[in-house]
Design a protein around this motif. Structure first.
Motif, PDB file in Angstrom:
ATOM      1  N   LYS A  26       1.731   0.043  61.991  1.00  0.00           N
ATOM      2  CA  LYS A  26       1.838  -0.870  60.908  1.00  0.00           C
ATOM      3  C   LYS A  26       0.441  -0.805  59.525  1.00  0.00           C
ATOM      4  O   LYS A  26       0.199  -1.887  58.682  1.00  0.00           O
ATOM      5  CB  LYS A  26       0.919  -1.901  61.842  1.00  0.00           C
ATOM      6  CG  LYS A  26       1.375  -2.585  63.030  1.00  0.00           C
ATOM      7  CD  LYS A  26       0.287  -3.596  64.099  1.00  0.00           C
ATOM      8  CE  LYS A  26       0.917  -3.905  64.913  1.00  0.00           C
ATOM      9  NZ  LYS A  26      -0.141  -5.141  66.149  1.00  0.00           N
ATOM     10  N   LYS A  33       6.117   3.164  58.766  1.00  0.00           N
ATOM     11  CA  LYS A  33       6.795   2.769  60.189  1.00  0.00           C
ATOM     12  C   LYS A  33       7.836   4.107  60.245  1.00  0.00           C
ATOM     13  O   LYS A  33       8.051   3.848  61.923  1.00  0.00           O
ATOM     14  CB  LYS A  33       7.948   2.083  59.550  1.00  0.00           C
ATOM     15  CG  LYS A  33       7.165   0.770  59.087  1.00  0.00           C
ATOM     16  CD  LYS A  33       8.239  -0.624  59.702  1.00  0.00           C
ATOM     17  CE  LYS A  33       7.647  -1.765  58.822  1.00  0.00           C
ATOM     18  NZ  LYS A  33       6.425  -1.887  59.923  1.00  0.00           N
ATOM     19  N   LYS A  90      10.177  -3.020  64.430  1.00  0.00           N
ATOM     20  CA  LYS A  90       9.536  -3.706  65.828  1.00  0.00           C
ATOM     21  C   LYS A  90      10.643  -3.032  66.763  1.00  0.00           C
ATOM     22  O   LYS A  90      10.458  -2.735  67.605  1.00  0.00           O
ATOM     23  CB  LYS A  90       8.666  -4.844  66.218  1.00  0.00           C
ATOM     24  CG  LYS A  90       7.370  -5.079  65.794  1.00  0.00           C
ATOM     25  CD  LYS A  90       7.246  -6.827  65.760  1.00  0.00           C
ATOM     26  CE  LYS A  90       5.686  -6.779  65.830  1.00  0.00           C
ATOM     27  NZ  LYS A  90       5.753  -8.226  66.033  1.00  0.00           N
ATOM     28  N   TRP A  94      10.417   0.019  69.605  1.00  0.00           N
ATOM     29  CA  TRP A  94      10.417  -0.365  71.115  1.00  0.00           C
ATOM     30  C   TRP A  94      11.221   0.336  72.051  1.00  0.00           C
ATOM     31  O   TRP A  94      10.834   0.718  73.121  1.00  0.00           O
ATOM     32  CB  TRP A  94       9.615  -1.351  71.617  1.00  0.00           C
ATOM     33  CG  TRP A  94       8.526  -2.282  71.012  1.00  0.00           C
ATOM     34  CD1 TRP A  94       8.281  -3.465  70.394  1.00  0.00           C
ATOM     35  CD2 TRP A  94       7.185  -1.675  71.484  1.00  0.00           C
ATOM     36  NE1 TRP A  94       6.794  -3.465  70.031  1.00  0.00           N
ATOM     37  CE2 TRP A  94       5.912  -2.305  70.891  1.00  0.00           C
ATOM     38  CE3 TRP A  94       6.659  -1.132  73.133  1.00  0.00           C
ATOM     39  CZ2 TRP A  94       4.976  -2.585  71.393  1.00  0.00           C
ATOM     40  CZ3 TRP A  94       5.544  -0.514  73.073  1.00  0.00           C
ATOM     41  CH2 TRP A  94       4.446  -2.237  72.332  1.00  0.00           C
TER      42      TRP A  94
END
Length: 140
Positions: A26, A33, A90, A94
């Motif tokens: 973040k 990233k 994101k 994950w």
């Protein structure tokens, strides 16, 4: 033998790594990233050490299929976001976090899933041959 203390410690380490990975991901740093996603992979490896055990090779056929499907999805999302988009968002974060566990579980289950797919193919072939053996009905 199950050592609760060692596994609980691994969970604490994995949680700390995941927290750090999220913070890095973040961040406003240009490579935040990318570095955060790499750290998510390390957190995933730490999580794997907390959950790995003999049970991993004996999950039910339904869950084996689910794990292999999730492995395919996670690998594709990570590759597309990282290799094609050049920016791991994101989804890639994950996916990379889940990949170590999914790889271990999924690779163990791939032979069983392959066998199921082969059995399904045989059933389709049998049904098609039964249809082909029936005489054609003439219209009224």
């Amino acid at each position: 033998m199950f050592d609760f203390g060692a596994r609980a410690g691994a969970v604490v380490i994995a949680a700390a790594l995941l927290f750090c990975a999220l913070r890095i991901h973040k961040s406003s740093h240009a490579k935040g990233k990318k570095y955060g996603t790499i750290a998510a992979g390390l957190a995933g490896l730490a999580t794997l050490t907390a959950v790995a055990g003999d049970w991993m090779g004996t999950i039910s056929p339904f869950w084996a299929n689910v794990v292999v499907a999730l492995l395919i999805i996670a690998a594709v999302v990570a590759l597309v976001d990282w290799v094609m988009d050049k920016r791991p968002d994101k989804g890639a974060f994950w996916s990379v976090f889940a990949l170590p566990t999914l790889l271990v579980l999924g690779i163990v289950q791939i032979p069983a899933v392959g066998s199921q797919i082969g059995d399904g193919g045989k059933q389709v072939t049998e049904q098609m041959s039964k249809i082909g053996d029936q005489p054609a009905k003439k219209g009224k």
